[in-house]
Write an enzyme that holds these catalytic residues in place. Structure first.
Site, PDB file in Angstrom:
ATOM      1  N   ASN A 183     -19.895  11.772   8.627  1.00 41.55           N
ATOM      2  CA  ASN A 183     -20.143  11.312   7.250  1.00 41.55           C
ATOM      3  C   ASN A 183     -19.894  12.435   6.238  1.00 41.55           C
ATOM      4  O   ASN A 183     -19.303  12.206   5.184  1.00 41.55           O
ATOM      5  CB  ASN A 183     -21.567  10.787   7.107  1.00 41.55           C
ATOM      6  CG  ASN A 183     -21.830   9.590   8.009  1.00 41.55           C
ATOM      7  OD1 ASN A 183     -20.909   9.097   8.656  1.00 41.55           O
ATOM      8  ND2 ASN A 183     -23.061   9.146   8.066  1.00 41.55           N
ATOM      9  N   SER A 199      24.519  -4.158 -11.498  1.00 43.90           N
ATOM     10  CA  SER A 199      24.147  -5.484 -11.027  1.00 43.90           C
ATOM     11  C   SER A 199      25.086  -5.845  -9.891  1.00 43.90           C
ATOM     12  O   SER A 199      26.247  -5.435  -9.891  1.00 43.90           O
ATOM     13  CB  SER A 199      24.288  -6.485 -12.170  1.00 43.90           C
ATOM     14  OG  SER A 199      24.536  -7.784 -11.665  1.00 43.90           O
ATOM     15  N   GLN A 228     -14.699   3.570   4.536  1.00 43.91           N
ATOM     16  CA  GLN A 228     -13.438   3.921   5.190  1.00 43.91           C
ATOM     17  C   GLN A 228     -12.255   3.188   4.553  1.00 43.91           C
ATOM     18  O   GLN A 228     -11.120   3.659   4.622  1.00 43.91           O
ATOM     19  CB  GLN A 228     -13.541   3.577   6.678  1.00 43.91           C
ATOM     20  CG  GLN A 228     -12.333   3.922   7.492  1.00 43.91           C
ATOM     21  CD  GLN A 228     -12.572   3.636   8.969  1.00 43.91           C
ATOM     22  OE1 GLN A 228     -13.385   4.278   9.596  1.00 43.91           O
ATOM     23  NE2 GLN A 228     -11.864   2.659   9.509  1.00 43.91           N
ATOM     24  N   THR A 253       6.160  -0.853 -35.449  1.00 45.60           N
ATOM     25  CA  THR A 253       4.826  -1.421 -35.275  1.00 45.60           C
ATOM     26  C   THR A 253       5.073  -2.908 -35.074  1.00 45.60           C
ATOM     27  O   THR A 253       5.991  -3.482 -35.685  1.00 45.60           O
ATOM     28  CB  THR A 253       3.931  -1.201 -36.516  1.00 45.60           C
ATOM     29  OG1 THR A 253       4.530  -1.832 -37.634  1.00 45.60           O
ATOM     30  CG2 THR A 253       3.770   0.286 -36.829  1.00 45.60           C
ATOM     31  N   HIS A 254       4.278  -3.503 -34.174  1.00 53.04           N
ATOM     32  CA  HIS A 254       4.499  -4.916 -33.803  1.00 53.04           C
ATOM     33  C   HIS A 254       5.925  -5.137 -33.301  1.00 53.04           C
ATOM     34  O   HIS A 254       6.458  -6.228 -33.414  1.00 53.04           O
ATOM     35  CB  HIS A 254       4.203  -5.855 -34.978  1.00 53.04           C
ATOM     36  CG  HIS A 254       2.915  -5.549 -35.694  1.00 53.04           C
ATOM     37  ND1 HIS A 254       1.719  -6.095 -35.353  1.00 53.04           N
ATOM     38  CD2 HIS A 254       2.654  -4.690 -36.726  1.00 53.04           C
ATOM     39  CE1 HIS A 254       0.764  -5.620 -36.140  1.00 53.04           C
ATOM     40  NE2 HIS A 254       1.302  -4.753 -36.975  1.00 53.04           N
ATOM     41  N   TYR A 258     -24.224   6.649   3.752  1.00 59.75           N
ATOM     42  CA  TYR A 258     -22.875   6.295   4.199  1.00 59.75           C
ATOM     43  C   TYR A 258     -22.841   4.857   4.703  1.00 59.75           C
ATOM     44  O   TYR A 258     -23.759   4.406   5.376  1.00 59.75           O
ATOM     45  CB  TYR A 258     -22.412   7.237   5.325  1.00 59.75           C
ATOM     46  CG  TYR A 258     -21.055   6.826   5.872  1.00 59.75           C
ATOM     47  CD1 TYR A 258     -19.887   7.195   5.207  1.00 59.75           C
ATOM     48  CD2 TYR A 258     -20.957   6.002   6.995  1.00 59.75           C
ATOM     49  CE1 TYR A 258     -18.644   6.775   5.662  1.00 59.75           C
ATOM     50  CE2 TYR A 258     -19.718   5.580   7.459  1.00 59.75           C
ATOM     51  CZ  TYR A 258     -18.569   5.973   6.794  1.00 59.75           C
ATOM     52  OH  TYR A 258     -17.352   5.549   7.239  1.00 59.75           O
ATOM     53  N   SER A 295      -9.598   4.339  11.749  1.00 57.82           N
ATOM     54  CA  SER A 295      -8.855   4.761  10.555  1.00 57.82           C
ATOM     55  C   SER A 295      -7.810   5.813  10.899  1.00 57.82           C
ATOM     56  O   SER A 295      -7.192   6.395  10.009  1.00 57.82           O
ATOM     57  CB  SER A 295      -9.822   5.326   9.503  1.00 57.82           C
ATOM     58  OG  SER A 295     -10.586   6.380  10.035  1.00 57.82           O
ATOM     59  N   ASN A 332      21.702  -1.046 -15.946  1.00 60.46           N
ATOM     60  CA  ASN A 332      20.304  -1.439 -16.119  1.00 60.46           C
ATOM     61  C   ASN A 332      19.347  -0.236 -16.046  1.00 60.46           C
ATOM     62  O   ASN A 332      19.584   0.697 -15.282  1.00 60.46           O
ATOM     63  CB  ASN A 332      19.907  -2.455 -15.043  1.00 60.46           C
ATOM     64  CG  ASN A 332      20.619  -3.782 -15.235  1.00 60.46           C
ATOM     65  OD1 ASN A 332      20.901  -4.184 -16.364  1.00 60.46           O
ATOM     66  ND2 ASN A 332      20.927  -4.448 -14.133  1.00 60.46           N
TER      67      ASN A 332
END
Ligand code: ARG
Length: 486
Positions: A112, A279, A324, A157-158, A319, A25, A287
């Site tokens: 550990n 763009s 890891q 809302t919605h 452990y 690791s 954008n």
């Protein structure tokens, strides 16, 4: 691959070099060098104070460890590849610098509990920095809200126009969600704020170690309660990734609003060139890439939560090397969430509300239909009756293609005797906003209370963040700790 056999105490075979490399690791762990060295500096201080290591040896060890810490902080620490992890790499480097005395450092310690310590130090540090930055952003949202009290726009809302609100109220809504996320970050910080070292491999140590002393040296308010639990515990990591996701979700909602509001269709905000992207083909484009990315990065945050949940699910006690695989997820989380906070902090000043357009989108009065019904309720009419009367008025206006106030008086009175001109004053969007003074409402006094609450929350979260000592402050304090046995 110089020290492949170092974890092979029985002297039989060392692991195949290719498998060492595959299982190591170290490449990710390098980001934990400061945490690992800090833990070792505290550990060796404790070993000297308890008489487990002679003062002279401890002095040499701690000096070298803190030198390496400074180098890690400066980005100049060199650690050889070919070790299994950061813990072995640091020990190998100490052996190179000090020789045989380095062999005393690992007394009463296992990788550990070392990794359990390092990860907690990392999460605590990242959570406290994140919390400070989040608190700052909450304060800025409150300041911005105070400047946008006169701008009115529709709430949705919605995703349909619903009712008029002030821009200040919208910003307070973003702030409220961010504060809740901050509270989760503070919780995660608290969960990581325990000393794991001294758990050993899984059952503690027979040597007279002093865990409370190490906790004090590293600024932990308490030590973990059970060694077997501690070495297998990644709950604090889960809490941290969850907390980070909560922050990202909150910034994602703010972003979703701004992506929509900046379209020609909504037209409620303008993004200036500093934060808008073009763009490569369409010359006219501006954008909202930054806000789209903020929404998108939330996916990674959530993916990290799921990855960790999946990793720990089904693991037995103690452990297991599977753990890891927490590394990439955990190390990515701090930069991910802090980058997002920074992006919002940089972008908000370049967002302008279009108050004219906001008011225009409320002008036909339909979004104030509830306010008209409530005006009738104030005259003693039952809400359902008022609701139906205004509903009939809405239908008449839609059919005649006029604003609510454009329906002639005689027609209105035929629909309901209370739909007179005085009642229609409630159709003014500003009046509608001003009248909503219920607790948590969009009225100006209510919004002032919300702004004050955001400032208070910002101060509280910042104070919580400041309680965590930085890694470098801890290292500095350790350099002068006594190394004499008590
Ligand atoms: N590299 C390991 C990890 O990061 C450290 C602990 C390894 N312990 C062991 N006995 N192999 O989780």
């Amino acid at each position: 691959m110089s020290s492949i056999a170092r974890t092979n105490a029985t002297g039989e075979h060392g692991m195949l070099p290719e498998l060492i490399a595959w299982s190591s690791s170290l490449s990710l762990d390098r980001a934990l060098a400061r945490e690992d060295l800090l833990g070792s500096a505290a550990h060796v201080t404790m070993l000297a104070r308890t008489g487990l290591v002679a003062t002279d040896d401890a002095l040499a060890l701690r000096g070298a460890i803190l030198e390496m810490f400074d180098a890690a902080e400066a980005g100049t620490l060199k650690l050889d590849d070919g070790e299994e992890d950061i813990h072995m790499a640091v020990e190998a480097e100490l052996a190179r610098r000090l020789g045989a005395v380095s062999g005393r450092l690992h007394t009463a310690r296992s990788r550990n509990d070392q990794v359990a310590l390092d990860l907690r130090l990392h999460v605590r540090d990242q959570a406290s920095v994140t919390l400070a930055e989040l608190a700052d952003l909450v304060g800025k949202l409150a300041d911005r809200a105070a400047k946008e009290k006169d701008v009115v726009l529709p709430a949705y809302t919605h995703r349909q126009r619903a009712q008029p609100i002030s821009a200040a109220f919208l910003i307070c809504a973003w702030g409220a969600q961010l504060v809740r996320a901050g509270e989760v970050v503070a919780f995660a910080l608290g969960r990581a704020d325990e000393l794991a070292l001294g758990s050993g491999a899984c059952s503690g140590s027979s040597l007279p170690i002093d865990r409370p002393l190490v906790a004090k040296l590293l600024g932990f308010p308490r030590v973990t309660a059970n060694a077997l639990d501690t070495v297998g515990d990644r709950d604090f990591a889960l809490d941290w990734t969850w907390a980070a996701s909560r922050v990202l979700l909150s910034l994602g909602k703010l972003s979703a609003d701004l992506v929509d509001y900046s379209t020609a269709e909504f037209g409620l905000v303008k993004l200036d060139g500093r934060i808008a992207a073009g763009s490569s083909m369409m010359p006219q484009k501006k954008n909202p890439d930054i806000f789209e990315l903020l929404r998108g990065k939330t996916a990674r945050g959530i993916g990290n939560v799921v990855a960790l949940l999946t990793l720990v699910k089904g693991l037995p006690s103690g452990y297991n090397r599977d753990q890891q695989e927490d590394r990439q997820t955990l190390l990515e989380t701090g930069p991910l969430v802090r980058g997002a906070l920074r992006a919002v902090d940089l972008s908000l000043p370049a967002v302008t509300f279009d108050g004219v357009r906001g008011e225009a989108s409320l002008a036909e009065g339909f979004t104030q239909a509830t306010d008209l019904a409530e005006a009738l309720v104030r005259r003693g009419i039952p809400f359902r009756e008022a609701y139906k009367a205004v509903g009939a008025l809405v239908r008449t206006a839609v059919e005649a293609n006029v604003a609510l106030s454009g329906v002639p008086l005689a027609t209105r009175l035929a629909l309901h005797a209370s739909l007179d001109d005085a009642a229609l004053a409630s159709l003014d969007p500003r009046a509608a906003v001003a009248a909503k003074e219920s607790v948590g409402g969009t009225g100006p006094k209510s919004v002032d209370v919300q702004i004050a609450a955001l400032h208070a929350a910002s101060r509280e979260l910042a104070a919580r963040a400041r309680k965590t000592p930085t890694l470098s402050a801890l290292a500095k304090a350790l350099s002068t700790e006594l190394l004499e046995p008590r």
